[in-house]
Design an enzyme around this catalytic site. Sequence first.
Site, PDB file in Angstrom:
ATOM      1  N   ASN A   1       1.935  -7.270   3.933  1.00  0.00           N
ATOM      2  CA  ASN A   1       3.226  -6.585   4.123  1.00  0.00           C
ATOM      3  C   ASN A   1       4.076  -7.449   5.046  1.00  0.00           C
ATOM      4  O   ASN A   1       3.833  -7.510   6.243  1.00  0.00           O
ATOM      5  CB  ASN A   1       2.974  -5.206   4.748  1.00  0.00           C
ATOM      6  CG  ASN A   1       4.266  -4.505   5.123  1.00  0.00           C
ATOM      7  OD1 ASN A   1       5.343  -4.865   4.646  1.00  0.00           O
ATOM      8  ND2 ASN A   1       4.165  -3.502   5.986  1.00  0.00           N
TER       9      ASN A   1
ATOM     10  N   LYS B   1       7.153  -7.059   5.887  1.00  0.00           N
ATOM     11  CA  LYS B   1       8.191  -6.313   6.619  1.00  0.00           C
ATOM     12  C   LYS B   1       9.529  -7.055   6.472  1.00  0.00           C
ATOM     13  O   LYS B   1       9.805  -7.587   5.403  1.00  0.00           O
ATOM     14  CB  LYS B   1       7.783  -6.127   8.084  1.00  0.00           C
ATOM     15  CG  LYS B   1       6.334  -5.635   8.199  1.00  0.00           C
ATOM     16  CD  LYS B   1       5.953  -5.196   9.575  1.00  0.00           C
ATOM     17  CE  LYS B   1       4.469  -4.869   9.602  1.00  0.00           C
ATOM     18  NZ  LYS B   1       4.067  -4.108  10.753  1.00  0.00           N
TER      19      LYS B   1
ATOM     20  N   HIS C   1       4.897   3.953   4.931  1.00  0.00           N
ATOM     21  CA  HIS C   1       4.427   3.121   6.045  1.00  0.00           C
ATOM     22  C   HIS C   1       4.830   3.781   7.366  1.00  0.00           C
ATOM     23  O   HIS C   1       5.887   4.415   7.450  1.00  0.00           O
ATOM     24  CB  HIS C   1       5.047   1.719   5.938  1.00  0.00           C
ATOM     25  CG  HIS C   1       4.446   0.744   6.900  1.00  0.00           C
ATOM     26  ND1 HIS C   1       4.832   0.683   8.219  1.00  0.00           N
ATOM     27  CD2 HIS C   1       3.469  -0.171   6.742  1.00  0.00           C
ATOM     28  CE1 HIS C   1       4.116  -0.251   8.834  1.00  0.00           C
ATOM     29  NE2 HIS C   1       3.275  -0.785   7.954  1.00  0.00           N
TER      30      HIS C   1
ATOM     31  N   GLU D   1       6.084   2.680   9.977  1.00  0.00           N
ATOM     32  CA  GLU D   1       7.415   2.290  10.475  1.00  0.00           C
ATOM     33  C   GLU D   1       8.511   3.073   9.759  1.00  0.00           C
ATOM     34  O   GLU D   1       9.528   3.423  10.360  1.00  0.00           O
ATOM     35  CB  GLU D   1       7.610   0.771  10.320  1.00  0.00           C
ATOM     36  CG  GLU D   1       6.791   0.008  11.357  1.00  0.00           C
ATOM     37  CD  GLU D   1       6.335  -1.373  10.935  1.00  0.00           C
ATOM     38  OE1 GLU D   1       6.878  -1.928   9.959  1.00  0.00           O
ATOM     39  OE2 GLU D   1       5.408  -1.901  11.578  1.00  0.00           O
TER      40      GLU D   1
ATOM     41  N   GLU E   1      -3.980   3.520   8.034  1.00  0.00           N
ATOM     42  CA  GLU E   1      -3.406   2.665   9.069  1.00  0.00           C
ATOM     43  C   GLU E   1      -3.209   3.479  10.349  1.00  0.00           C
ATOM     44  O   GLU E   1      -2.164   4.132  10.514  1.00  0.00           O
ATOM     45  CB  GLU E   1      -2.055   2.114   8.615  1.00  0.00           C
ATOM     46  CG  GLU E   1      -2.118   1.263   7.363  1.00  0.00           C
ATOM     47  CD  GLU E   1      -1.004   0.236   7.354  1.00  0.00           C
ATOM     48  OE1 GLU E   1      -1.321  -0.958   7.400  1.00  0.00           O
ATOM     49  OE2 GLU E   1       0.165   0.621   7.334  1.00  0.00           O
TER      50      GLU E   1
ATOM     51  N   GLY F   1       0.373  -3.716  14.535  1.00  0.00           N
ATOM     52  CA  GLY F   1       1.181  -4.665  15.297  1.00  0.00           C
ATOM     53  C   GLY F   1       0.833  -4.728  16.770  1.00  0.00           C
ATOM     54  O   GLY F   1       1.591  -5.280  17.571  1.00  0.00           O
TER      55      GLY F   1
ATOM     56  N   SER G   1      -3.680  -4.595  12.614  1.00  0.00           N
ATOM     57  CA  SER G   1      -4.137  -5.795  13.327  1.00  0.00           C
ATOM     58  C   SER G   1      -5.312  -6.494  12.651  1.00  0.00           C
ATOM     59  O   SER G   1      -6.223  -6.991  13.324  1.00  0.00           O
ATOM     60  CB  SER G   1      -4.463  -5.451  14.787  1.00  0.00           C
ATOM     61  OG  SER G   1      -3.295  -4.972  15.442  1.00  0.00           O
TER      62      SER G   1
ATOM     63  N   GLY H   1      -0.213  -6.951   8.062  1.00  0.00           N
ATOM     64  CA  GLY H   1       1.169  -7.204   8.451  1.00  0.00           C
ATOM     65  C   GLY H   1       1.325  -8.614   8.999  1.00  0.00           C
ATOM     66  O   GLY H   1       1.360  -9.595   8.251  1.00  0.00           O
ATOM     67  N   GLY H   2       1.381  -8.723  10.316  1.00  0.00           N
ATOM     68  CA  GLY H   2       1.666  -9.992  10.988  1.00  0.00           C
ATOM     69  C   GLY H   2       0.854 -11.180  10.481  1.00  0.00           C
ATOM     70  O   GLY H   2       1.397 -12.273  10.246  1.00  0.00           O
TER      71      GLY H   2
HETATM   72  C1  PEP Z   1       1.239  -3.129   8.593  1.00  0.00           C
HETATM   73  O1  PEP Z   1       2.408  -3.445   8.753  1.00  0.00           O
HETATM   74  O2  PEP Z   1       0.927  -2.387   7.656  1.00  0.00           O
HETATM   75  C2  PEP Z   1       0.233  -3.658   9.511  1.00  0.00           C
HETATM   76  C3  PEP Z   1      -0.989  -3.242   9.391  1.00  0.00           C
HETATM   77  O3  PEP Z   1       0.669  -4.549  10.464  1.00  0.00           O
HETATM   78  P1  PEP Z   1      -0.268  -5.480  11.395  1.00  0.00           P
HETATM   79  O4  PEP Z   1      -1.314  -6.099  10.495  1.00  0.00           O
HETATM   80  O5  PEP Z   1       0.663  -6.494  11.966  1.00  0.00           O
HETATM   81  O6  PEP Z   1      -0.897  -4.606  12.407  1.00  0.00           O
END
Ligand code: PEP
Length: 255
Positions: free
Chosen positions: A9, A11, A95, A97, A167, A173, A213, A234-235
Amino acid sequence: MRTPLIAGNWKMHKTVADTVKYVKELRLLVRDVTGVDIVIAPPFTALHAAAEASRNSHIGIAAQDLHWEREGAFTGEISAPMIVEAGAAYVIIGHSERRTLFGETDPSVNRKLAAAFGAGLTPIVCIGETLDQRERGDTFGVLDRQITQGLDGITSEQVVQLVIAYEPVWAIGTGRNATAAQAEDAHGHIRKRLQNWFGADGAERCRVIYGGSVKPENIGELAGQPDVDGALVGGASLDVKGFVEIVSRSRGAAV
Ligand code: PEP
Protein backbone atom coordinates in the site's frame (compact mmCIF):
# COMPACT_ATOMS: atom_id res chain seq x y z
CA MET A 1 -4.81 -24.41 0.75
CA ARG A 2 -4.72 -20.60 0.64
CA THR A 3 -2.17 -18.86 -1.57
CA PRO A 4 -0.43 -16.15 0.47
CA LEU A 5 -0.85 -12.58 -0.71
CA ILE A 6 1.61 -9.74 -0.22
CA ALA A 7 0.17 -6.33 -1.05
CA GLY A 8 2.08 -3.04 -0.99
CA ASN A 9 0.00 0.00 0.00
CA TRP A 10 1.88 3.03 -1.27
CA LYS A 11 -0.57 5.53 0.26
CA MET A 12 0.10 9.05 -1.12
CA HIS A 13 3.54 8.22 -2.51
CA LYS A 14 5.03 7.97 -6.01
CA THR A 15 4.37 9.76 -9.29
CA VAL A 16 3.55 8.04 -12.57
CA ALA A 17 7.23 8.06 -13.51
CA ASP A 18 8.23 6.56 -10.12
CA THR A 19 5.55 3.91 -10.54
CA VAL A 20 6.66 2.78 -13.98
CA LYS A 21 10.28 2.55 -12.82
CA TYR A 22 9.27 0.54 -9.73
CA VAL A 23 7.02 -1.88 -11.62
CA LYS A 24 9.66 -2.53 -14.29
CA GLU A 25 12.15 -3.42 -11.58
CA LEU A 26 9.61 -5.43 -9.57
CA ARG A 27 8.55 -7.59 -12.50
CA LEU A 28 12.18 -8.51 -13.19
CA LEU A 29 12.90 -9.29 -9.54
CA VAL A 30 9.82 -11.49 -9.02
CA ARG A 31 9.96 -13.14 -12.44
CA ASP A 32 10.72 -16.55 -10.94
CA VAL A 33 8.79 -16.20 -7.69
CA THR A 34 5.83 -18.55 -7.42
CA GLY A 35 3.43 -19.58 -4.66
CA VAL A 36 2.51 -16.06 -3.58
CA ASP A 37 0.17 -13.43 -5.03
CA ILE A 38 1.88 -10.05 -5.37
CA VAL A 39 -0.14 -6.82 -5.42
CA ILE A 40 0.77 -3.14 -5.36
CA ALA A 41 -1.60 -0.27 -4.59
CA PRO A 42 -0.39 2.99 -6.16
CA PRO A 43 -2.30 6.27 -5.93
CA PHE A 44 -5.24 6.63 -8.35
CA THR A 45 -3.20 8.80 -10.72
CA ALA A 46 -0.70 5.99 -11.31
CA LEU A 47 -3.12 3.04 -11.50
CA HIS A 48 -3.29 2.87 -15.28
CA ALA A 49 0.46 3.28 -15.69
CA ALA A 50 1.03 0.51 -13.13
CA ALA A 51 -1.40 -1.77 -14.93
CA GLU A 52 0.29 -1.13 -18.27
CA ALA A 53 3.78 -1.63 -16.84
CA SER A 54 2.74 -4.92 -15.21
CA ARG A 55 0.87 -6.31 -18.22
CA ASN A 56 1.59 -10.04 -18.79
CA SER A 57 3.25 -10.37 -15.39
CA HIS A 58 1.79 -11.91 -12.26
CA ILE A 59 1.71 -8.59 -10.40
CA GLY A 60 -1.80 -7.46 -9.44
CA ILE A 61 -2.81 -3.82 -9.14
CA ALA A 62 -5.03 -2.42 -6.38
CA ALA A 63 -6.76 0.91 -5.85
CA GLN A 64 -6.56 2.30 -2.31
CA ASP A 65 -10.25 3.20 -2.02
CA LEU A 66 -13.42 3.59 -4.11
CA HIS A 67 -16.84 5.22 -4.02
CA TRP A 68 -19.89 2.97 -3.90
CA GLU A 69 -21.80 4.73 -6.70
CA ARG A 70 -20.97 4.05 -10.35
CA GLU A 71 -21.06 7.76 -11.26
CA GLY A 72 -22.61 11.02 -10.14
CA ALA A 73 -22.03 14.33 -8.41
CA PHE A 74 -19.34 13.15 -5.99
CA THR A 75 -16.45 15.55 -6.50
CA GLY A 76 -13.09 13.93 -5.95
CA GLU A 77 -14.37 10.36 -5.86
CA ILE A 78 -13.53 7.36 -8.07
CA SER A 79 -15.94 4.48 -8.81
CA ALA A 80 -15.40 0.74 -9.12
CA PRO A 81 -15.94 0.65 -12.93
CA MET A 82 -13.35 3.46 -13.31
CA ILE A 83 -10.88 1.42 -11.29
CA VAL A 84 -11.53 -1.65 -13.42
CA GLU A 85 -11.07 0.41 -16.59
CA ALA A 86 -7.74 1.70 -15.26
CA GLY A 87 -6.59 -1.93 -15.08
CA ALA A 88 -6.78 -2.74 -11.36
CA ALA A 89 -8.15 -6.05 -10.09
CA TYR A 90 -8.11 -5.34 -6.34
CA VAL A 91 -9.28 -2.52 -4.09
CA ILE A 92 -8.41 -1.71 -0.47
CA ILE A 93 -11.47 -0.77 1.60
CA GLY A 94 -11.72 0.68 5.11
CA HIS A 95 -8.03 1.33 5.75
CA SER A 96 -7.60 2.78 9.24
CA GLU A 97 -6.33 6.05 7.75
CA ARG A 98 -9.59 6.33 5.80
CA ARG A 99 -11.53 5.55 8.97
CA THR A 100 -9.59 7.93 11.23
CA LEU A 101 -8.84 10.83 8.89
CA PHE A 102 -11.72 10.71 6.42
CA GLY A 103 -14.71 9.49 8.42
CA GLU A 104 -15.00 6.00 6.92
CA THR A 105 -17.47 3.86 8.89
CA ASP A 106 -18.48 0.20 8.89
CA PRO A 107 -21.67 1.00 6.92
CA SER A 108 -19.67 2.88 4.27
CA VAL A 109 -17.20 -0.01 4.13
CA ASN A 110 -20.18 -2.28 3.51
CA ARG A 111 -21.47 -0.18 0.60
CA LYS A 112 -18.01 -0.03 -0.93
CA LEU A 113 -17.65 -3.77 -0.57
CA ALA A 114 -20.87 -4.36 -2.49
CA ALA A 115 -19.69 -1.98 -5.23
CA ALA A 116 -16.33 -3.76 -5.47
CA PHE A 117 -17.93 -7.18 -5.81
CA GLY A 118 -20.43 -5.76 -8.30
CA ALA A 119 -17.57 -4.64 -10.54
CA GLY A 120 -15.58 -7.87 -10.20
CA LEU A 121 -12.82 -6.36 -8.05
CA THR A 122 -11.19 -8.37 -5.27
CA PRO A 123 -11.74 -6.38 -2.06
CA ILE A 124 -9.09 -6.14 0.64
CA VAL A 125 -11.11 -5.05 3.68
CA CYS A 126 -9.10 -3.63 6.58
CA ILE A 127 -10.15 -4.13 10.19
CA GLY A 128 -8.32 -3.69 13.48
CA GLU A 129 -8.42 -2.20 16.94
CA THR A 130 -6.80 0.92 18.37
CA LEU A 131 -4.33 0.68 21.25
CA ASP A 132 -6.96 1.99 23.62
CA GLN A 133 -9.45 -0.68 22.52
CA ARG A 134 -6.79 -3.39 22.95
CA GLU A 135 -5.85 -2.16 26.40
CA ARG A 136 -9.52 -2.20 27.40
CA GLY A 137 -9.70 -5.86 26.35
CA ASP A 138 -12.05 -4.99 23.50
CA THR A 139 -10.02 -6.29 20.52
CA PHE A 140 -12.34 -9.15 19.63
CA GLY A 141 -15.43 -7.00 20.22
CA VAL A 142 -14.12 -4.41 17.74
CA LEU A 143 -13.23 -7.05 15.17
CA ASP A 144 -16.66 -8.66 15.54
CA ARG A 145 -18.40 -5.34 15.02
CA GLN A 146 -16.28 -4.45 11.99
CA ILE A 147 -16.89 -7.87 10.45
CA THR A 148 -20.63 -8.01 11.19
CA GLN A 149 -21.34 -4.51 9.88
CA GLY A 150 -18.68 -4.32 7.20
CA LEU A 151 -19.46 -7.71 5.64
CA ASP A 152 -23.22 -7.55 6.11
CA GLY A 153 -25.10 -9.10 3.19
CA ILE A 154 -22.17 -10.78 1.49
CA THR A 155 -22.64 -14.40 0.47
CA SER A 156 -20.56 -17.48 1.25
CA GLU A 157 -19.55 -17.51 -2.44
CA GLN A 158 -18.27 -13.93 -2.15
CA VAL A 159 -16.36 -14.52 1.09
CA VAL A 160 -14.11 -16.94 -0.78
CA GLN A 161 -12.98 -14.05 -3.03
CA LEU A 162 -12.56 -11.63 -0.15
CA VAL A 163 -9.28 -10.68 1.49
CA ILE A 164 -9.42 -9.40 5.07
CA ALA A 165 -6.46 -7.38 6.34
CA TYR A 166 -6.12 -7.47 10.12
CA GLU A 167 -4.31 -4.23 10.84
CA PRO A 168 -4.05 -3.25 14.50
CA VAL A 169 -4.09 0.55 14.31
CA TRP A 170 -1.32 0.83 16.90
CA ALA A 171 1.00 -1.11 14.60
CA ILE A 172 0.45 0.93 11.42
CA GLY A 173 3.38 3.15 10.55
CA THR A 174 4.72 2.97 14.10
CA GLY A 175 7.54 0.46 13.67
CA ARG A 176 5.85 -1.63 16.38
CA ASN A 177 4.41 -4.76 14.79
CA ALA A 178 2.06 -7.20 16.50
CA THR A 179 3.94 -10.25 17.72
CA ALA A 180 3.35 -13.44 15.77
CA ALA A 181 1.29 -14.72 18.71
CA GLN A 182 -0.88 -11.58 18.83
CA ALA A 183 -1.44 -11.76 15.08
CA GLU A 184 -2.33 -15.46 15.16
CA ASP A 185 -4.69 -14.87 18.07
CA ALA A 186 -6.61 -12.21 16.13
CA HIS A 187 -6.53 -14.10 12.81
CA GLY A 188 -7.75 -17.27 14.51
CA HIS A 189 -10.61 -15.30 16.01
CA ILE A 190 -11.52 -13.74 12.66
CA ARG A 191 -11.53 -17.15 10.99
CA LYS A 192 -13.77 -18.57 13.72
CA ARG A 193 -16.24 -15.74 13.18
CA LEU A 194 -16.14 -16.29 9.41
CA GLN A 195 -16.91 -19.92 10.07
CA ASN A 196 -19.96 -19.00 12.18
CA TRP A 197 -21.30 -16.62 9.58
CA PHE A 198 -20.24 -18.13 6.25
CA GLY A 199 -19.59 -21.80 6.99
CA ALA A 200 -16.44 -23.90 7.09
CA ASP A 201 -15.62 -23.75 3.38
CA GLY A 202 -15.82 -19.94 3.13
CA ALA A 203 -13.79 -19.50 6.32
CA GLU A 204 -11.14 -21.96 5.13
CA ARG A 205 -10.73 -20.23 1.77
CA CYS A 206 -10.93 -16.54 2.76
CA ARG A 207 -7.47 -15.02 3.04
CA VAL A 208 -6.72 -13.08 6.21
CA ILE A 209 -3.53 -11.06 5.86
CA TYR A 210 -1.69 -9.05 8.53
CA GLY A 211 -0.72 -5.38 8.31
CA GLY A 212 1.27 -3.14 10.65
CA SER A 213 5.01 -2.40 10.43
CA VAL A 214 5.79 -5.48 8.34
CA LYS A 215 9.39 -5.57 7.15
CA PRO A 216 11.81 -8.17 5.78
CA GLU A 217 12.95 -9.00 9.35
CA ASN A 218 9.52 -9.91 10.71
CA ILE A 219 7.54 -11.28 7.76
CA GLY A 220 8.89 -14.84 8.13
CA GLU A 221 7.60 -15.28 11.66
CA LEU A 222 4.30 -13.48 11.04
CA ALA A 223 3.50 -15.28 7.80
CA GLY A 224 4.58 -18.56 9.37
CA GLN A 225 1.46 -18.55 11.56
CA PRO A 226 -1.24 -20.95 10.40
CA ASP A 227 -3.96 -18.30 10.04
CA VAL A 228 -1.78 -15.52 8.61
CA ASP A 229 -2.05 -15.61 4.82
CA GLY A 230 0.36 -12.84 3.90
CA ALA A 231 0.63 -9.13 4.56
CA LEU A 232 -0.49 -5.63 3.69
CA VAL A 233 2.71 -3.61 3.71
CA GLY A 234 2.84 0.18 3.90
CA GLY A 235 6.17 1.95 4.39
CA ALA A 236 8.36 -1.05 3.62
CA SER A 237 6.71 -1.53 0.22
CA LEU A 238 8.01 1.79 -1.11
CA ASP A 239 11.48 0.38 -1.66
CA VAL A 240 11.23 -2.25 -4.37
CA LYS A 241 14.11 -4.40 -3.10
CA GLY A 242 12.72 -4.41 0.45
CA PHE A 243 9.28 -5.32 -0.89
CA VAL A 244 10.74 -8.20 -2.88
CA GLU A 245 12.54 -9.41 0.26
CA ILE A 246 9.18 -9.49 2.03
CA VAL A 247 7.58 -11.35 -0.88
CA SER A 248 10.37 -13.92 -0.96
CA ARG A 249 10.31 -14.53 2.78
CA SER A 250 6.54 -15.00 2.96
CA ARG A 251 5.16 -18.47 3.56
CA GLY A 252 4.68 -20.42 0.37
CA ALA A 253 6.97 -18.33 -1.81
CA ALA A 254 9.44 -20.22 -3.95
CA VAL A 255 12.20 -18.50 -5.93
C1 PEP B 1 -0.68 0.05 5.95
O1 PEP B 1 -0.66 1.18 5.49
O2 PEP B 1 -1.63 -0.70 5.68
C2 PEP B 1 0.42 -0.39 6.80
C3 PEP B 1 0.34 -1.56 7.36
O3 PEP B 1 1.47 0.49 6.96
P1 PEP B 1 2.91 0.14 7.60
O4 PEP B 1 3.37 -1.16 6.98
O5 PEP B 1 3.78 1.29 7.22
O6 PEP B 1 2.72 -0.02 9.06
